[in-house]
Design an enzyme around this catalytic site. Structure first.
Site, short mmCIF file in Angstrom:
data_model
loop_
_atom_site.label_atom_id
_atom_site.label_comp_id
_atom_site.label_asym_id
_atom_site.label_seq_id
_atom_site.Cartn_x
_atom_site.Cartn_y
_atom_site.Cartn_z
CB THR A 45 -0.96 0.00 1.21
OG1 THR A 45 -0.16 -0.14 2.40
CG2 THR A 45 -1.93 -1.16 1.13
CG ASP A 111 5.26 -7.76 12.22
OD1 ASP A 111 5.35 -6.78 12.98
OD2 ASP A 111 5.75 -7.78 11.07
CG ASP A 229 5.62 -8.44 6.53
OD1 ASP A 229 5.21 -8.07 7.64
OD2 ASP A 229 5.23 -7.94 5.46
#
Ligand SMILES: Nc1ncnc2c1ncn2[C@@H]1O[C@H](COP(=O)(O)OP(=O)(O)O)[C@@H](O)[C@H]1O
Ligand SMILES: Cc1ncc(COP(=O)(O)O)c(C=O)c1O
Length: 245
Positions: A45, A111, A229
């Site tokens: 994004t 996370d 990630d």
């Protein structure tokens, strides 16, 4: 012995974030990875345009139901990342609780993907859901500095602040907390970025203490998306392979 991870994160067509960042490295390091895509976007994004679909809580339940019906719902780890929706996150919470009941030694690596550099890139109403429902279930938590500040309501300007914030995060549940990146100055100069980790240790006499580590990471002069990630996936892998290190 087989070690199976349920990874609930984003999928992107172009690029590497979420499951695209986590799955392959985990497989290479010997894990079986079952992945559920919380979203399927064209790209992350941070691009000027992004398009795609968001998995709803009902759709997540349908996928989980299928796994359960086949009795293949035994996991050693759950890894979660990017999510955009309250009811989806609450369903993830239900799934984690059920899977932890089925396997009490299951490790949940969370996370809490909410934002970076002082700005949230998921809806603000997800913050209380992470704080009150998700983080208390986590065994290993990997916020960046901004996410740790959001979760605790405390600013980090010194290493002492960072240690206090990690302690507050321990009090919320997780035994291991890693601040994956901070703005703190490195002792090795401005070419390094500082990450900090804290792990609760039970001493032979039964008292509990925190073991703190500080990592100075050589800085690459670029901005990356998806590295958080990857970091969480690799932390899962290496804490599994070297649990006492
Ligand atoms: N500019 C960079 N130079 C070198 N390593 C980086 C850089 N950005 C991120 N990393 C690596 O990625 C890890 C995750 O950091 P970061 O991407 O800031 O997490 P998040 O995506 O959760 O904000 C860091 O601990 C570091 O190892
Ligand atoms: C779709 C998606 N997934 C995951 C992330 C998280 O990336 P990072 O690993 O840099 O926190 C982002 C960040 O923009 C994203 O857009």
């Amino acid at each position: 012995m087989e070690c199976r991870v349920l990874s609930i994160q984003s999928h992107v067509v172009r690029g590497y974030v979420g499951n695209k960042s986590a799955t392959f490295p985990l497989q290479v390091l010997g894990f079986e990875v079952d992945s559920i895509n919380s979203v399927q976007f064209s790209n992350h994004t941070g691009y000027s345009h992004w398009k795609g679909q968001v998995l709803t809580a009902d759709e997540l339940n349908v996928l989980y139901e299928g796994i359960k019906l086949n009795k293949v719902n035994r996991y050693d780890y759950i890894l979660t990342g990017y999510s955009r929706d309250t009811s989806f996150l609450m369903t993830v919470v239900d799934i984690i609780q059920e899977l932890k009941k089925a396997n009490p030694s299951l490790v949940y690596v969370c996370d809490p993907v909410m934002g970076d550099q002082g700005a949230m890139y998921v809806p603000e109403y997800l913050l209380p859901v992470y704080r009150d429902n998700v983080v208390p279930l986590a065994d290993i938590l990997t916020p960046n500095q901004f996410e740790a500040e959001l979760l605790t309501g405390r600013k980090i300007t010194t290493e002492e602040d960072a240690v206090e914030v990690m302690d507050l995060l321990h009090k919320m549940g997780p035994e291991t907390v890693v601040l994956t990146s901070t703005d703190l100055p490195s002792r090795r100069g401005d070419q390094f970025l500082v990450a900090l980790g804290s792990q609760k240790i039970v001493k032979p006499d039964g008292t509990v203490t925190s073991q703190i580590i500080c990592m100075d990471i050589p800085k690459v002069d670029a901005v990356f998306v998806g590295t958080g990630d990857l970091f969480a996936a690799l932390l899962l892998a290496w804490t599994h392979h070297y649990p006492k290190d």
